[in-house]
Design a protein around this motif. Structure first.
Motif, PDB file in Angstrom:
ATOM      1  N   THR A 163       0.842  -1.191   0.000  1.00 40.95           N
ATOM      2  CA  THR A 163       0.000   0.000   0.000  1.00 40.95           C
ATOM      3  C   THR A 163       0.880   1.244   0.000  1.00 40.95           C
ATOM      4  O   THR A 163       1.547   1.546   1.005  1.00 40.95           O
ATOM      5  N   ASP A 164       0.909   1.937  -1.160  1.00 38.50           N
ATOM      6  CA  ASP A 164       1.686   3.176  -1.304  1.00 38.50           C
ATOM      7  C   ASP A 164       3.120   2.976  -0.793  1.00 38.50           C
ATOM      8  O   ASP A 164       3.698   1.938  -1.015  1.00 38.50           O
ATOM      9  N   TYR A 165       3.748   4.014  -0.171  1.00 37.11           N
ATOM     10  CA  TYR A 165       5.023   3.902   0.541  1.00 37.11           C
ATOM     11  C   TYR A 165       6.100   3.213  -0.300  1.00 37.11           C
ATOM     12  O   TYR A 165       6.739   2.264   0.125  1.00 37.11           O
ATOM     13  N   TYR A 166       6.289   3.731  -1.525  1.00 36.83           N
ATOM     14  CA  TYR A 166       7.151   3.077  -2.502  1.00 36.83           C
ATOM     15  C   TYR A 166       8.560   2.808  -1.980  1.00 36.83           C
ATOM     16  O   TYR A 166       9.119   1.723  -2.215  1.00 36.83           O
ATOM     17  N   GLN A 194       2.495   7.614  -6.780  1.00 38.40           N
ATOM     18  CA  GLN A 194       2.141   8.690  -7.709  1.00 38.40           C
ATOM     19  C   GLN A 194       3.325   8.983  -8.640  1.00 38.40           C
ATOM     20  O   GLN A 194       3.932  10.056  -8.603  1.00 38.40           O
ATOM     21  N   ILE A 195       3.601   8.015  -9.514  1.00 38.48           N
ATOM     22  CA  ILE A 195       4.744   8.147 -10.415  1.00 38.48           C
ATOM     23  C   ILE A 195       4.543   9.267 -11.430  1.00 38.48           C
ATOM     24  O   ILE A 195       5.502   9.749 -12.030  1.00 38.48           O
ATOM     25  N   TRP A 196       3.320   9.696 -11.622  1.00 39.91           N
ATOM     26  CA  TRP A 196       3.031  10.793 -12.545  1.00 39.91           C
ATOM     27  C   TRP A 196       3.474  12.139 -11.968  1.00 39.91           C
ATOM     28  O   TRP A 196       3.641  13.109 -12.697  1.00 39.91           O
ATOM     29  N   ALA A 197       3.660  12.195 -10.649  1.00 42.04           N
ATOM     30  CA  ALA A 197       4.049  13.452  -9.999  1.00 42.04           C
ATOM     31  C   ALA A 197       5.554  13.591  -9.885  1.00 42.04           C
ATOM     32  O   ALA A 197       6.106  14.687 -10.000  1.00 42.04           O
ATOM     33  N   SER A 198       6.250  12.484  -9.648  1.00 38.83           N
ATOM     34  CA  SER A 198       7.704  12.550  -9.488  1.00 38.83           C
ATOM     35  C   SER A 198       8.315  11.180  -9.737  1.00 38.83           C
ATOM     36  O   SER A 198       7.660  10.152  -9.618  1.00 38.83           O
ATOM     37  N   ARG A 199       9.581  11.181 -10.094  1.00 35.98           N
ATOM     38  CA  ARG A 199      10.367   9.962 -10.288  1.00 35.98           C
ATOM     39  C   ARG A 199       9.638   8.919 -11.133  1.00 35.98           C
ATOM     40  O   ARG A 199       9.339   7.807 -10.686  1.00 35.98           O
ATOM     41  N   TYR A 210      -0.072   3.371 -16.359  1.00 33.67           N
ATOM     42  CA  TYR A 210       0.489   2.041 -16.076  1.00 33.67           C
ATOM     43  C   TYR A 210       0.344   1.106 -17.269  1.00 33.67           C
ATOM     44  O   TYR A 210       1.277   0.350 -17.600  1.00 33.67           O
ATOM     45  N   LEU A 211      -0.798   1.144 -17.914  1.00 37.33           N
ATOM     46  CA  LEU A 211      -1.006   0.254 -19.064  1.00 37.33           C
ATOM     47  C   LEU A 211      -0.012   0.551 -20.186  1.00 37.33           C
ATOM     48  O   LEU A 211       0.487  -0.368 -20.851  1.00 37.33           O
ATOM     49  N   LYS A 212       0.299   1.827 -20.403  1.00 39.42           N
ATOM     50  CA  LYS A 212       1.278   2.200 -21.432  1.00 39.42           C
ATOM     51  C   LYS A 212       2.660   1.659 -21.114  1.00 39.42           C
ATOM     52  O   LYS A 212       3.458   1.407 -22.012  1.00 39.42           O
ATOM     53  N   ARG A 268      11.585  20.291  -5.509  1.00 39.34           N
ATOM     54  CA  ARG A 268      11.441  21.135  -6.706  1.00 39.34           C
ATOM     55  C   ARG A 268      12.109  20.494  -7.923  1.00 39.34           C
ATOM     56  O   ARG A 268      11.660  20.661  -9.066  1.00 39.34           O
ATOM     57  N   LEU A 269      13.175  19.738  -7.671  1.00 43.70           N
ATOM     58  CA  LEU A 269      13.916  19.105  -8.768  1.00 43.70           C
ATOM     59  C   LEU A 269      13.204  17.872  -9.312  1.00 43.70           C
ATOM     60  O   LEU A 269      13.331  17.544 -10.493  1.00 43.70           O
ATOM     61  N   ILE A 270      12.455  17.171  -8.446  1.00 39.66           N
ATOM     62  CA  ILE A 270      11.908  15.878  -8.876  1.00 39.66           C
ATOM     63  C   ILE A 270      10.404  15.890  -9.118  1.00 39.66           C
ATOM     64  O   ILE A 270       9.885  15.021  -9.820  1.00 39.66           O
ATOM     65  N   VAL A 271       9.680  16.862  -8.543  1.00 32.82           N
ATOM     66  CA  VAL A 271       8.225  16.892  -8.720  1.00 32.82           C
ATOM     67  C   VAL A 271       7.876  17.587 -10.029  1.00 32.82           C
ATOM     68  O   VAL A 271       8.357  18.689 -10.310  1.00 32.82           O
ATOM     69  N   LYS A 272       7.049  16.944 -10.834  1.00 29.79           N
ATOM     70  CA  LYS A 272       6.779  17.409 -12.195  1.00 29.79           C
ATOM     71  C   LYS A 272       5.341  17.855 -12.413  1.00 29.79           C
ATOM     72  O   LYS A 272       4.871  17.885 -13.539  1.00 29.79           O
ATOM     73  N   VAL A 273       4.625  18.193 -11.354  1.00 29.91           N
ATOM     74  CA  VAL A 273       3.244  18.629 -11.513  1.00 29.91           C
ATOM     75  C   VAL A 273       3.114  20.114 -11.186  1.00 29.91           C
ATOM     76  O   VAL A 273       3.890  20.664 -10.412  1.00 29.91           O
TER      77      VAL A 273
END
Length: 368
Positions: free
Chosen positions: A95-98, A122-127, A152-154, A291-296
Motif C-alpha cells: 500500500t503506497d510507501y514506494y 504517484q509516479i506521474w508526480a515525481s520519479r 500504467y497500461l502504457k 522542486r527538482l523531482i516533482v513534475k506537476v
C-alpha cells in the motif's frame, strides 16, 4: 481461493495507507475468513490483521530516512523475507510507501510470490522511472485515480481501476449546507511529526488572526496515533481550540471551511464539499530537492484532477498566517462559498462507486 492454510502479507507505511489497507483486510476476511494475514503498518492494521510484525507508520519518516531508520528498515526487510518463507505466503499486498515497499516486492518476486500494489505510487508526480521497477516486480496495480490506469497500461503494467478507497470511507453530506453561526473552522496539520512541527505554529497564528475578525469555533483534528505530542489539553482550551481525535466524520461534516495540508485530508474535505485553504511547508533542503523531482503544476489532488486552481495553495515561504487568513476571509463571501462547495462535490463522481475495497479484494482473491 478457498483452500486452507492461505497466508497473505500486507504492508503500509503511512497513516492513510494504514487505514486503506485495514479496510482491504476487512473485505478480504468477509470473503474468506480463514486467510491468515501478516502485516506491518500502523494502529489500524494492528486492529485487524492476524499477526502484526512492526509499526512503521509511527517511525515519522518523511521521504528521506535518517541513518538509524535505514538500518532499522534493512533489518525489518530481512525479518519480512524470513516471514514470507516460513509462512509459505501466497500473496503480498503493498500500500503506497514506494521507498520501502518496492524492496518487499523484490523479495517476494524472488520467492515467486505474486505482488499486488493497492494505492499505487504517484509516479506521474515525481520519479517516473519508478514505473520500471513496478513493472518488473508487481503483478497487478490498483490505482486510485482514473487517469493513472492509462499511465500504467502504457508501461505494460497490469492496472485495474476499481475506484478510490476514500469513496468507501467519506460519508455523504448535505449538498445544500449553509454556513454555521458561529462558524466551524477545521484545522489540520498533517500526520507526521516533522510536518506537524512546521505547520502547527503557522496554523495557530492563523487562528489567532481569524479569532479577532470572525465569530468562529476552531477545531484541531488530529489522528489517534500514540505519538501525538500536542501538549496538555488545558493549554488548547486556553487557546479556545477544541482537539478532535480520530476521523470523527460527524465533526468533519459540520466544518464550514478548513485549513489543511495537501495530502489525503485535502481529498477527504473535497469529497465532503468543504472549501479549504491548502498549505505546505518543508525543510528547505527537502523543498529544494522536491522542486527538482516533482513534475506537476499543483500539489493538491483536486487541482491536479481539474488541471486548474480549484483551491488556493500556499507553499513554503507563501505559507504565512496572513496569507491563509486572507484566503479564508475570501471564501466566506456567500456566493464564492456556494460555488466552491458545488465544485468540490463534483469530484465524487470521478472516483468510482462504493464497494471499492470489496471489488479489489475479490480481484486479488480470484487471481491465480
Amino acid at each position: 481461493m478457498q483452500e486452507k492454510n492461505i497466508s497473505f502479507f500486507i504492508s503500509a507505511g503511512d497513516v492513510s495507507g494504514d487505514i486503506h489497507a485495514a479496510n482491504l483486510i476487512s473485505s478480504i476476511k468477509k470473503i474468506n475468513p480463514s486467510i491468515k494475514i501478516f502485516c506491518i503498518g500502523g494502529n489500524q492494521l494492528k486492529k485487524v490483521c492476524d499477526v502484526f510484525l512492526e509499526d512503521i507508520v509511527n517511525l515519522n519518516a518523511f521521504g528521506f530516512f535518517p541513518l538509524k531508520q535505514i538500518f532499522f528498515l534493512k533489518k525489518l526487510l530481512k525479518r519480512i523475507e524470513q516471514n514470507l518463507k516460513e509462512n509459505k505466503t501466497n500473496k503480498v499486498i503493498l500500500t503506497d510507501y514506494y521507498g520501502f515497499n518496492i524492496h518487499i516486492a523484490k523479495v517476494a518476486k524472488n520467492l515467486n510470490i505474486p505482488v499486488y500494489y493497492f494505492v499505487s505510487p504517484q509516479i506521474w508526480a515525481s520519479r517516473k522511472g519508478r514505473i520500471k521497477q513496478i513493472a518488473k516486480y508487481v503483478k497487478t496495480v490498483f490505482p486510485i485515480f482514473p487517469f493513472e490506469k492509462d499511465i500504467y497500461l502504457k508501461a505494460k503494467v497490469n492496472a485495474v481501476f476499481e475506484g478510490n478507497p476514500l469513496i468507501d470511507v467519506v460519508p455523504n453530506v448535505d449538498k445544500e449546507k449553509k454556513l454555521n453561526e458561529p462558524l466551524n473552522i477545521g484545522l489540520f496539520v498533517g500526520s507526521r511529526q516533522s510536518v506537524i512541527k512546521r505547520h502547527l505554529p503557522i496554523i495557530l497564528k492563523t487562528a489567532e488572526i481569524l479569532k479577532n475578525k470572525v465569530n468562529a469555533n476552531f477545531k484541531l483534528f488530529v489522528n489517534d496515533s500514540e505519538d501525538w505530542k500536542l501538549g496538555r489539553l488545558e493549554d488548547w482550551k486556553n487557546k479556545k481550540i477544541e482537539i478532535v481525535q480520530g476521523d470523527n466524520w460527524q465533526e468533519r461534516k459540520n466544518i464550514d471551511i478548513a485549513i489543511n495540508p495537501s495530502g489525503t485530508v485535502s481529498l477527504e474535505n473535497a469529497l465532503m464539499g468543504i472549501p479549504m485553504v491548502v498549505m505546505y511547508k518543508l525543510a528547505w533542503a527537502n523543498y529544494l530537492l522536491a522542486r527538482l523531482i516533482v513534475k506537476v503544476k499543483f500539489i493538491t489532488i483536486v487541482n491536479i484532477l481539474a488541471n486548474k486552481l480549484i483551491v488556493p495553495e500556499y507553499i513554503q515561504h507563501k505559507a504565512t498566517a496572513e496569507n491563509l487568513a486572507n484566503a479564508v476571509f475570501k471564501y466566506l463571501e456567500p456566493d464564492i462559498y456556494k460555488q466552491k462547495r458545488e465544485e468540490l462535490l463534483q469530484f465524487k463522481n470521478m472516483l468510482g462507486k462504493k464497494g471499492v475495497c470489496e471489488r479489489i479484494a475479490k480481484n486479488i482473491l480470484e487471481d491465480n
